[in-house]
Enzyme design. Structure first.
Site, PDB file in Angstrom:
ATOM      1  N   ALA A  13       0.822  -1.224   0.000  1.00  0.00           N
ATOM      2  CA  ALA A  13       0.000   0.000   0.000  1.00  0.00           C
ATOM      3  C   ALA A  13       0.854   1.271   0.000  1.00  0.00           C
ATOM      4  O   ALA A  13       0.343   2.365   0.182  1.00  0.00           O
ATOM      5  CB  ALA A  13      -0.942  -0.005   1.203  1.00  0.00           C
ATOM      6  N   SER A  14       2.160   1.122  -0.231  1.00  0.00           N
ATOM      7  CA  SER A  14       3.009   2.314  -0.209  1.00  0.00           C
ATOM      8  C   SER A  14       2.919   3.113  -1.507  1.00  0.00           C
ATOM      9  O   SER A  14       3.398   4.249  -1.571  1.00  0.00           O
ATOM     10  CB  SER A  14       4.473   1.910   0.050  1.00  0.00           C
ATOM     11  OG  SER A  14       4.910   0.965  -0.901  1.00  0.00           O
ATOM     12  N   VAL A  64       5.849 -10.165   1.583  1.00  0.00           N
ATOM     13  CA  VAL A  64       4.738 -11.132   1.647  1.00  0.00           C
ATOM     14  C   VAL A  64       5.119 -12.522   1.136  1.00  0.00           C
ATOM     15  O   VAL A  64       4.382 -13.479   1.347  1.00  0.00           O
ATOM     16  CB  VAL A  64       3.470 -10.640   0.902  1.00  0.00           C
ATOM     17  CG1 VAL A  64       2.890  -9.404   1.548  1.00  0.00           C
ATOM     18  CG2 VAL A  64       3.737 -10.433  -0.585  1.00  0.00           C
ATOM     19  N   ASN A  90      -2.790  -7.168  -2.359  1.00  0.00           N
ATOM     20  CA  ASN A  90      -2.513  -6.296  -3.500  1.00  0.00           C
ATOM     21  C   ASN A  90      -1.052  -6.317  -3.936  1.00  0.00           C
ATOM     22  O   ASN A  90      -0.748  -6.064  -5.103  1.00  0.00           O
ATOM     23  CB  ASN A  90      -2.927  -4.861  -3.114  1.00  0.00           C
ATOM     24  CG  ASN A  90      -2.404  -3.828  -4.083  1.00  0.00           C
ATOM     25  OD1 ASN A  90      -2.913  -3.667  -5.191  1.00  0.00           O
ATOM     26  ND2 ASN A  90      -1.341  -3.121  -3.685  1.00  0.00           N
ATOM     27  N   TYR A 155       3.973 -14.089 -14.568  1.00  0.00           N
ATOM     28  CA  TYR A 155       2.995 -13.164 -13.974  1.00  0.00           C
ATOM     29  C   TYR A 155       1.562 -13.630 -14.243  1.00  0.00           C
ATOM     30  O   TYR A 155       0.729 -13.671 -13.329  1.00  0.00           O
ATOM     31  CB  TYR A 155       3.234 -11.772 -14.561  1.00  0.00           C
ATOM     32  CG  TYR A 155       2.343 -10.675 -14.030  1.00  0.00           C
ATOM     33  CD1 TYR A 155       2.549 -10.131 -12.768  1.00  0.00           C
ATOM     34  CD2 TYR A 155       1.311 -10.160 -14.810  1.00  0.00           C
ATOM     35  CE1 TYR A 155       1.746  -9.100 -12.296  1.00  0.00           C
ATOM     36  CE2 TYR A 155       0.508  -9.132 -14.355  1.00  0.00           C
ATOM     37  CZ  TYR A 155       0.730  -8.595 -13.094  1.00  0.00           C
ATOM     38  OH  TYR A 155      -0.073  -7.577 -12.635  1.00  0.00           O
ATOM     39  N   LYS A 159      -1.335 -14.805 -11.522  1.00  0.00           N
ATOM     40  CA  LYS A 159      -2.637 -14.134 -11.398  1.00  0.00           C
ATOM     41  C   LYS A 159      -3.790 -15.107 -11.674  1.00  0.00           C
ATOM     42  O   LYS A 159      -4.831 -15.046 -11.022  1.00  0.00           O
ATOM     43  CB  LYS A 159      -2.695 -12.926 -12.343  1.00  0.00           C
ATOM     44  CG  LYS A 159      -1.676 -11.831 -12.011  1.00  0.00           C
ATOM     45  CD  LYS A 159      -1.848 -11.293 -10.606  1.00  0.00           C
ATOM     46  CE  LYS A 159      -1.029 -10.043 -10.348  1.00  0.00           C
ATOM     47  NZ  LYS A 159      -1.229  -9.473  -9.006  1.00  0.00           N
TER      48      LYS A 159
HETATM   49  P1  NDP Z   1       3.357  -0.698  -7.762  1.00  0.00           P
HETATM   50  O1  NDP Z   1       4.591  -1.267  -8.371  1.00  0.00           O
HETATM   51  O2  NDP Z   1       2.983   0.709  -7.984  1.00  0.00           O
HETATM   52  O3  NDP Z   1       3.388  -0.999  -6.195  1.00  0.00           O
HETATM   53  C1  NDP Z   1       3.638  -2.289  -5.752  1.00  0.00           C
HETATM   54  C2  NDP Z   1       3.401  -2.339  -4.273  1.00  0.00           C
HETATM   55  O4  NDP Z   1       3.632  -3.679  -3.845  1.00  0.00           O
HETATM   56  C3  NDP Z   1       4.364  -1.461  -3.518  1.00  0.00           C
HETATM   57  O5  NDP Z   1       3.699  -0.901  -2.417  1.00  0.00           O
HETATM   58  C4  NDP Z   1       5.444  -2.432  -3.061  1.00  0.00           C
HETATM   59  O6  NDP Z   1       6.060  -2.049  -1.833  1.00  0.00           O
HETATM   60  C5  NDP Z   1       4.622  -3.678  -2.829  1.00  0.00           C
HETATM   61  N1  NDP Z   1       5.414  -4.892  -2.905  1.00  0.00           N
HETATM   62  C6  NDP Z   1       6.130  -5.391  -3.921  1.00  0.00           C
HETATM   63  N2  NDP Z   1       6.701  -6.552  -3.576  1.00  0.00           N
HETATM   64  C7  NDP Z   1       6.329  -6.785  -2.290  1.00  0.00           C
HETATM   65  C8  NDP Z   1       6.585  -7.823  -1.371  1.00  0.00           C
HETATM   66  N3  NDP Z   1       7.351  -8.869  -1.692  1.00  0.00           N
HETATM   67  N4  NDP Z   1       6.036  -7.737  -0.147  1.00  0.00           N
HETATM   68  C9  NDP Z   1       5.263  -6.696   0.207  1.00  0.00           C
HETATM   69  N5  NDP Z   1       4.974  -5.678  -0.626  1.00  0.00           N
HETATM   70  C10 NDP Z   1       5.507  -5.741  -1.856  1.00  0.00           C
HETATM   71  O7  NDP Z   1       2.184  -1.702  -8.214  1.00  0.00           O
HETATM   72  P2  NDP Z   1       0.722  -1.430  -8.768  1.00  0.00           P
HETATM   73  O8  NDP Z   1      -0.014  -0.485  -7.908  1.00  0.00           O
HETATM   74  O9  NDP Z   1       0.848  -1.186 -10.221  1.00  0.00           O
HETATM   75  O10 NDP Z   1       0.102  -2.898  -8.620  1.00  0.00           O
HETATM   76  C11 NDP Z   1      -0.619  -3.315  -7.476  1.00  0.00           C
HETATM   77  C12 NDP Z   1      -1.248  -4.654  -7.795  1.00  0.00           C
HETATM   78  O11 NDP Z   1      -2.088  -4.528  -8.938  1.00  0.00           O
HETATM   79  C13 NDP Z   1      -0.234  -5.751  -8.135  1.00  0.00           C
HETATM   80  O12 NDP Z   1      -0.662  -6.980  -7.630  1.00  0.00           O
HETATM   81  C14 NDP Z   1      -0.245  -5.769  -9.647  1.00  0.00           C
HETATM   82  O13 NDP Z   1       0.142  -7.022 -10.173  1.00  0.00           O
HETATM   83  C15 NDP Z   1      -1.713  -5.476  -9.910  1.00  0.00           C
HETATM   84  N6  NDP Z   1      -1.965  -4.950 -11.232  1.00  0.00           N
HETATM   85  C16 NDP Z   1      -1.386  -3.789 -11.660  1.00  0.00           C
HETATM   86  C17 NDP Z   1      -1.642  -3.328 -12.944  1.00  0.00           C
HETATM   87  C18 NDP Z   1      -1.031  -2.073 -13.480  1.00  0.00           C
HETATM   88  O14 NDP Z   1      -1.174  -1.835 -14.696  1.00  0.00           O
HETATM   89  N7  NDP Z   1      -0.420  -1.213 -12.682  1.00  0.00           N
HETATM   90  C19 NDP Z   1      -2.503  -4.075 -13.858  1.00  0.00           C
HETATM   91  C20 NDP Z   1      -3.081  -5.259 -13.287  1.00  0.00           C
HETATM   92  C21 NDP Z   1      -2.802  -5.665 -12.034  1.00  0.00           C
HETATM   93  P3  NDP Z   1       7.481  -1.318  -1.779  1.00  0.00           P
HETATM   94  O15 NDP Z   1       7.465  -0.291  -2.860  1.00  0.00           O
HETATM   95  O16 NDP Z   1       7.560  -0.755  -0.425  1.00  0.00           O
HETATM   96  O17 NDP Z   1       8.485  -2.391  -2.025  1.00  0.00           O
END
Ligand code: NDP
Length: 247
Positions: A13-14, A64, A90, A155, A159
């Site tokens: 959620a960051s 996670v 998420n 990926y 999903k």
């Molecule tokens: P971002 O890359 O903007 O953010 C990803 C988030 O996930 C960050 O808060 C990051 O934390 C966290 N994260 C990554 N790896 C880990 C881990 N191992 N443990 C805990 N936290 C983790 O991603 P989006 O907002 O784009 O995507 C969010 C979700 O939506 C994902 O599941 C993605 O697959 C899905 N999605 C996104 C799409 C897109 O076009 N953007 C399309 C379809 C699905 P930190 O930065 O602190 O490491």
């Protein structure tokens, strides 16, 4: 039935979609645990935004894909906010390449974060939800989990796995007032998609009937709705929010 203020954990959620869900939930007065893995400052900013909307929250670091870190995260949330009633799985990553070039570790890393992370968090939250006879699990997948995508075999498999996982758990806990659903976004403007080249973006655009990427704020409303009392009869569902991409 009235919506009570609840305790929600949002993984990843960051930034991006997770941040947007946190802010939407904060508008309804829920207490929010903001999970992050590496960007503490971003998580702190989200917490400030949550507090400025009049809600309470905490930030909590955990990868996670590591069971022990997920357990510590859940203990920390329970001690500092209370039992988790709404879980958003998420957090997600990509590591794209064609199958012929994909290293086994790239496959594992994506499966471990996206699919196993969802399994760990759900497994460790579900007992309390069952005990309390109320709960919401909302998993964020992707349209590529439905239609597949070149260069994303890891990926899209992660999903698609979330889809079947969701349907199975939805059946297991249906009598306990717990719903388990999926939101499958299309391409959304976040850090994940900002790195795409103009050439790739142009190609992707040709797949989207609405001819644009979505915004995180267009995912958050349905994510918040699924946590509401009004959504209590929706379970095991995959809701696409993709501008028509997977029609
Ligand atoms: P971002 O890359 O903007 O953010 C990803 C988030 O996930 C960050 O808060 C990051 O934390 C966290 N994260 C990554 N790896 C880990 C881990 N191992 N443990 C805990 N936290 C983790 O991603 P989006 O907002 O784009 O995507 C969010 C979700 O939506 C994902 O599941 C993605 O697959 C899905 N999605 C996104 C799409 C897109 O076009 N953007 C399309 C379809 C699905 P930190 O930065 O602190 O490491």
């Amino acid at each position: 039935m009235e919506d009570l203020p609840r305790i929600a954990l949002i993984t990843g959620a960051s930034r991006g979609i997770g941040r947007s869900i946190a802010l939407k939930l904060a508008e309804s007065g829920h207490k929010i645990a903001i999970n992050y893995n590496s960007h503490k400052e971003d998580a702190e900013k989200v917490l400030k935004e949550v507090e400025s909307l009049g809600s309470e929250g905490i930030i909590v670091k955990a990868n996670v894909s590591k069971l022990n870190e997920v357990q510590e995260m859940i203990n920390f949330v329970e001690e500092n906010l209370g039992n988790i009633e709404i879980l958003y799985n998420n957090a997600g990553i990509i590591s794209d390449s064609l199958l012929m070039r994909m290293k086994p570790e790239d496959f594992d890393r994506v499966i471990d974060t996206n699919l196993k992370g969802t399994f760990y968090c759900t497994k460790l939250c579900i007992n309390n939800m069952i005990k309390n006879r109320w709960g919401r699990v909302i998993n964020i997948s992707s349209v590529v989990g439905i239609r597949g995508n070149i260069g994303q075999s890891n990926y899209s498999a992660s999903k698609a796995g979330i889809h079947s996982f969701t349907k199975s758990i939805a059946k297991e806990v249906a009598t306990r007032n717990i719903t388990v659903n999926v939101i499958a976004p299309g391409y959304v403007s976040t850090a994940t998609t900002n790195v795409l080249s103009e050439k790739v973006k142009k190609e992707v655009m040709s797949w989207i009937p609405m001819q644009r990427f979505g915004e995180p704020e267009e995912i958050a409303p349905i994510a918040a709705f699924l946590a509401k009392e009004e959504a209590r009869y929706i379970t095991g569902e995959i809701i696409r929010v993709d501008g028509g991409m997977a029609i």
